[in-house]
Write an enzyme that holds these catalytic residues in place. Structure first.
Site, PDB file in Angstrom:
ATOM      1  N   ASP A 177       0.835  -1.205   0.000  1.00 25.31           N
ATOM      2  CA  ASP A 177       0.000   0.000   0.000  1.00 25.31           C
ATOM      3  C   ASP A 177       0.866   1.250   0.000  1.00 25.31           C
ATOM      4  O   ASP A 177       2.058   1.202   0.318  1.00 25.31           O
ATOM      5  CB  ASP A 177      -0.927   0.004   1.226  1.00 25.31           C
ATOM      6  CG  ASP A 177      -0.180  -0.115   2.547  1.00 25.31           C
ATOM      7  OD1 ASP A 177       0.839  -0.838   2.592  1.00 25.31           O
ATOM      8  OD2 ASP A 177      -0.599   0.515   3.532  1.00 25.31           O
ATOM      9  N   GLU A 215      -0.061  -1.494   5.635  1.00 29.10           N
ATOM     10  CA  GLU A 215       1.009  -1.121   6.569  1.00 29.10           C
ATOM     11  C   GLU A 215       0.914   0.352   6.949  1.00 29.10           C
ATOM     12  O   GLU A 215       1.206   0.738   8.079  1.00 29.10           O
ATOM     13  CB  GLU A 215       2.386  -1.413   5.941  1.00 29.10           C
ATOM     14  CG  GLU A 215       3.544  -1.289   6.909  1.00 29.10           C
ATOM     15  CD  GLU A 215       4.168   0.099   6.976  1.00 29.10           C
ATOM     16  OE1 GLU A 215       4.987   0.323   7.870  1.00 29.10           O
ATOM     17  OE2 GLU A 215       3.832   0.963   6.129  1.00 29.10           O
TER      18      GLU A 215
HETATM   19 ZN   LIG Z   1       6.827   2.001   4.123  1.00 33.21          ZN
END
Ligand SMILES: [Zn+2]
Length: 383
Positions: free
Chosen positions: A82, A144
């Protein structure tokens, strides 16, 4: 330009072109499945067994575990798929169209951290003709940048397992063995509103907050004394009072106020202890002033991370790079890899200064050294 470098750039062009913003703001939040599907296809072509773990219902968000070889040891090369939200107007070129200029590859996520994957694939490709004695696992995660739900799902599933894990976040190829944790907390104080002309008519939440903030600042000093760590540039835990809301009028006693703060703990301490101590202190103020005080997490906390200086992975990375392992100011999925039982470091191409910025780029001169370094690590752990 050699053929392998063209393939890397073409792969990165496709990864950057597959939007995968993750954000706690639903207006921005997207799935990462297109990135996962691209990686799964390329890894299958290299002979990897690929497995997609759904992180959200319907699989719009997913992790990929791709494995070459088998055995109890081995190496994980891990990254998140992401990116953060972006401000298109401040970019010189289209953030979703990889653009090469000045020996750099510009694009959203080029360095943080879609760029790591084509390089990990190129390193893996060098072993296509060499049977591995231990598995090489390429791990690609979801979310994340927001909730770390991808990494949390891996811990729940107890996978993957290997001897060691390298997270390819941008560190300019310097090994990193430490970062702080993150807690974000809301402190809500509820008293009783009333006319300002007579303090007996109410119980001021704002005055309670004054006491609470004094307590937080005193606690911050204690944390500094207890948990300082010289490896960090900011060599102690931080506690930032981020925003506050409360009250409505100068002539009313404030009935309710809420403060949001974050606490970034060094690996010398831990989140649970800090939270317990904060709760104790707030409970004391609540009792003294007959106020309701509630402390609630705004995010699932991320633990501080430390891989011991003497661990095998740290020693190998220091030997291969010629750099002492460092500490960084950003958090990663490393504590989750630790929970899975793997020696873990953070080490990848590109520079964190370019991450989360307009005109994010990966410098072309990072590509070859990164592939060579990853090949050497694979040789140590998988042959
Ligand atoms: Zn990163």
């Amino acid at each position: 330009m050699p053929h392998s470098e063209r393939r890397i750039i073409e792969q990165l062009r496709q990864l950057v072109g597959a939007p995968s913003v993750s954000s706690t703001d639903p207006h921005w939040d997207q799935g990462n499945r297109a990135v996962i599907d691209l990686l799964a296809a390329w890894l299958a072509d290299l002979g990897f067994r690929t497995e997609i773990q759904e992180v959200s219902g319907g699989g719009a968000k997913a992790n990929l575990i791709a494995t070459l070889g088998s055995g109890p040891g081995g190496l994980v090369l891990a990254g998140h798929t992401d990116s953060v939200p972006f401000d298109e107007g401040r970019w010189r070129s289209d953030p979703l169209a990889l653009t090469e200029r000045d020996n750099r590859l510009y694009g959203l996520g080029s360095t943080d951290m879609k760029g790591f994957f084509p390089l990990a694939l190129a390193a893996a490709a060098s072993f296509r003709e060499t049977p591995l004695q231990q598995p090489l696992i390429i791990l690609a995660t979801a979310d994340e940048e927001s909730s770390m739900d991808g990494a949390r799902a891996l811990v729940t599933a107890g996978r993957p397992k290997a001897r060691a894990a390298i997270i390819g976040e941008p560190t300019s190829l310097v090994p990193v063995r430490m970062h702080k944790g993150i807690m974000m907390e809301a402190l809500r104080i509820t008293g009783r509103a009333g006319h300002s002309s007579n303090p007996e008519l109410g119980n001021s939440a704002l005055e309670g907050m004054h006491a609470a903030i004094s307590e937080l600042m005193a606690y911050r000093e204690q944390l500094r004394e207890r948990y300082s760590n010289e490896l960090f540039q900011v060599a102690y835990p931080t506690l930032n009072l981020g925003c506050i809301h409360g009250g409505d009028s100068p002539n009313r006693i404030c009935g309710r106020t809420e403060l949001h703060f974050d606490l970034r703990m060094t690996p010398n301490g831990d989140n649970d202890t800090a939270r317990g101590e904060l709760e104790e202190r707030m409970a004391r103020i609540a009792a003294e002033r007959d106020l309701a005080i509630e402390l609630r997490p705004l995010i699932e906390p991320v633990a501080p991370f430390e891989e011991p200086a003497e661990s095998r992975l740290v020693r190998i990375a220091e030997e291969l790079t010629g750099h002492r392992a460092e500490a960084v100011a950003f958090a990663t999925e490393a504590p989750f890899m630790h929970q899975l039982g793997m020696e873990t470091i953070v080490m990848g191409p590109g520079c964190i200064d370019q991450a989360h910025q307009p005109d994010e780029y990966l410098a072309l001169d990072q590509i070859r050294p990164c592939i060579t370094l990853l090949e050497q690590c694979i040789r140590r752990y998988c042959l």
